[in-house]
Scaffold this motif. Structure first.
Motif, PDB file in Angstrom:
ATOM      1  N   ALA A  90     -28.704  54.147 -28.379  1.00  0.00           N
ATOM      2  CA  ALA A  90     -29.552  53.925 -27.050  1.00  0.00           C
ATOM      3  C   ALA A  90     -30.107  52.209 -26.461  1.00  0.00           C
ATOM      4  O   ALA A  90     -31.029  51.852 -27.677  1.00  0.00           O
ATOM      5  CB  ALA A  90     -30.757  54.463 -27.444  1.00  0.00           C
TER       6      ALA A  90
ATOM      7  N   PHE B  17     -31.132  53.239 -16.339  1.00  0.00           N
ATOM      8  CA  PHE B  17     -31.800  55.520 -16.181  1.00  0.00           C
ATOM      9  C   PHE B  17     -32.667  55.045 -14.856  1.00  0.00           C
ATOM     10  O   PHE B  17     -33.146  55.997 -14.697  1.00  0.00           O
ATOM     11  CB  PHE B  17     -32.621  54.563 -17.779  1.00  0.00           C
ATOM     12  CG  PHE B  17     -31.938  54.768 -19.070  1.00  0.00           C
ATOM     13  CD1 PHE B  17     -31.193  56.467 -19.367  1.00  0.00           C
ATOM     14  CD2 PHE B  17     -31.307  54.213 -19.235  1.00  0.00           C
ATOM     15  CE1 PHE B  17     -30.758  56.363 -20.007  1.00  0.00           C
ATOM     16  CE2 PHE B  17     -30.855  53.885 -20.861  1.00  0.00           C
ATOM     17  CZ  PHE B  17     -30.247  54.760 -21.105  1.00  0.00           C
TER      18      PHE B  17
ATOM     19  N   ILE C  81     -34.488  53.229 -29.977  1.00  0.00           N
ATOM     20  CA  ILE C  81     -34.010  52.270 -28.216  1.00  0.00           C
ATOM     21  C   ILE C  81     -34.285  51.118 -29.164  1.00  0.00           C
ATOM     22  O   ILE C  81     -34.566  50.347 -29.163  1.00  0.00           O
ATOM     23  CB  ILE C  81     -34.760  52.030 -26.734  1.00  0.00           C
ATOM     24  CG1 ILE C  81     -35.096  54.194 -26.989  1.00  0.00           C
ATOM     25  CG2 ILE C  81     -34.666  51.475 -26.058  1.00  0.00           C
ATOM     26  CD1 ILE C  81     -36.441  53.809 -25.405  1.00  0.00           C
TER      27      ILE C  81
ATOM     28  N   SER D  81     -28.025  56.439 -34.464  1.00  0.00           N
ATOM     29  CA  SER D  81     -28.915  57.082 -33.130  1.00  0.00           C
ATOM     30  C   SER D  81     -29.473  58.621 -33.488  1.00  0.00           C
ATOM     31  O   SER D  81     -29.223  58.577 -34.963  1.00  0.00           O
ATOM     32  CB  SER D  81     -27.722  57.049 -31.954  1.00  0.00           C
ATOM     33  OG  SER D  81     -27.202  58.201 -32.738  1.00  0.00           O
TER      34      SER D  81
ATOM     35  N   PRO E  38     -33.504  56.629 -22.268  1.00  0.00           N
ATOM     36  CA  PRO E  38     -32.623  56.691 -23.479  1.00  0.00           C
ATOM     37  C   PRO E  38     -33.230  57.638 -24.466  1.00  0.00           C
ATOM     38  O   PRO E  38     -34.425  57.422 -24.863  1.00  0.00           O
ATOM     39  CB  PRO E  38     -32.457  55.474 -24.090  1.00  0.00           C
ATOM     40  CG  PRO E  38     -33.741  54.747 -23.020  1.00  0.00           C
ATOM     41  CD  PRO E  38     -33.795  55.778 -22.494  1.00  0.00           C
TER      42      PRO E  38
ATOM     43  N   SER F  17     -20.033  53.858 -27.501  1.00  0.00           N
ATOM     44  CA  SER F  17     -21.096  54.563 -27.964  1.00  0.00           C
ATOM     45  C   SER F  17     -21.037  55.842 -29.127  1.00  0.00           C
ATOM     46  O   SER F  17     -20.105  55.805 -29.621  1.00  0.00           O
ATOM     47  CB  SER F  17     -22.240  55.498 -26.607  1.00  0.00           C
ATOM     48  OG  SER F  17     -23.144  55.882 -26.736  1.00  0.00           O
TER      49      SER F  17
ATOM     50  N   GLN G  99     -34.530  63.134 -22.737  1.00  0.00           N
ATOM     51  CA  GLN G  99     -33.439  62.335 -21.654  1.00  0.00           C
ATOM     52  C   GLN G  99     -34.413  61.800 -21.633  1.00  0.00           C
ATOM     53  O   GLN G  99     -34.514  61.803 -20.231  1.00  0.00           O
ATOM     54  CB  GLN G  99     -31.918  62.846 -22.166  1.00  0.00           C
ATOM     55  CG  GLN G  99     -30.804  63.199 -23.428  1.00  0.00           C
ATOM     56  CD  GLN G  99     -29.681  63.036 -22.883  1.00  0.00           C
ATOM     57  OE1 GLN G  99     -28.872  62.493 -21.901  1.00  0.00           O
ATOM     58  NE2 GLN G  99     -29.413  63.882 -23.388  1.00  0.00           N
TER      59      GLN G  99
END
Length: 329
Positions: free
Chosen positions: A185, A191, A208, A235, A204, A138, A262
């Motif tokens: 994301a 989620f 996305i 990101s 996210p 990530s 978030q």
């Protein structure tokens, strides 16, 4: 010729999409996860796409179970060619609201699960001097953000583990390859099932991407593992790093924006499933996609550029704009 592929966290999200992507090539895909319903549906997906499926219910935090699963794959499908570590869990909450046992559990699944999977793969690959291990990482492996301290810590740990292992394999002149795919994301079910103590529903951080974007990058990385790392998309955090924001200023920026970015405007459902201790897809299949289809991008320009060697310079420029360096072995 078809390959034997193992995917952890294969019952949902990116793992589920990746299983389908490998299956389209006719590969034999071993699906490792906890939720039986998710596993059953993932296996059906693999078969529908033309692959052979082997579903194994396993908690990657149990190294004995992971080792046993690897042995079963070898006996049922053949020697493992590709191992993809993707299983993870997390907690959405400030550090002060996360219990010690919850921190431990996230690290056991999201970091040690990668260690156990990697060691199980190496046990088969090193004697044969062939094979590829893909660590699904990530952007948060390089920059922690608020409300995801346990997850960020695990991703940082995976990055360090990966770099150490890669150096050891290079020292031994091994033909076993390790690579990482760093994700932005992604629109996955996490989620809606992650343990959350936020007042509003978790989301996210934009931009996305759809899980199929990540899946294509993972399969490509497995086929071309010489590159040290691959980034799927930029990101917000990576973009700030690319603009060379002073770390202290980035801390202040995330302190101001990290909470709102978030969370959606809707209140969190207090009865939403929690997959930290028990699978959320034991009885109900959750699939690959979350609830953010309308916002999610089906493609990544950065990924496309980096995949085409003739345009690799352009890919590097895009990556640099996001604070990314594409390393080569």
């Amino acid at each position: 010729m078809s390959k034997v592929v193992v995917i952890t966290g294969a019952s949902g999200g990116v793992g589920r999409a990746t299983a389908r992507e490998f299956a389209r090539r006719g590969d034999r895909v071993a699906l490792l996860a906890r939720g039986q319903s998710g596993l059953d549906h993932a296996a059906a997906d693999v078969r529908a796409e033309g692959g052979e499926a082997l579903a194994i219910q396993v908690d990657v935090a149990d190294h004995h179970a992971v080792s046993a699963a690897a042995q079963r794959v070898m006996y049922d499908l053949g020697p493992i060619d590709v191992w993809v570590n993707d299983a993870f869990s997390g907690v959405f909450a400030p550090v002060t609201d996360i219990e010690p046992e919850e921190f431990r559990r996230v690290i056991e699944v999201s970091y040690l699960g990668y260690v156990y999977g990697t060691k199980a793969a190496l046990k088969q690959m090193i004697p044969r001097d062939t094979g590829v291990i893909v660590q699904v990482g990530s952007a948060l492996a390089y920059r922690g953000i608020p409300l995801q301290s346990a997850y960020c810590a695990a991703k940082h740990a995976i990055q360090g583990f990966h770099e150490s292992l890669r150096c050891e394999l290079l020292h031994d002149k091994s033909n076993v390859r390790v690579t990482m795919v760093q994700l932005p994301a992604v629109n996955t079910p996490q989620f809606g099932w992650v343990l959350s103590r936020l007042p509003r529903r978790a989301q996210p951080v934009p931009p996305i991407y759809q899980p199929e974007v990540a899946a294509r990058a993972i399969v490509h990385a497995a086929d071309h593992p010489k590159r040290r790392e691959r980034w799927v998309g930029a990101s917000t955090v990576a973009t700030l790093l690319g603009d060379k924001v002073i770390p202290g200023l980035l801390d202040h920026y995330l302190a101001r924006s990290g909470y709102a970015s978030q969370q959606t405007g809707a209140p969190r459902d207090p009865d939403q499933p929690v997959n930290l201790w028990k699978p959320a897809d034991e009885r109900t299949d959750q699939g690959a996609h979350g609830t953010f289809d309308e916002q999610a991008h089906p493609r990544s320009t950065q990924q496309w550029l980096s995949r085409h060697r003739g345009l690799i310079a352009g890919g590097a420029l895009v990556a640099a704009a996001a604070g990314i360096v594409l390393g080569r072995s």
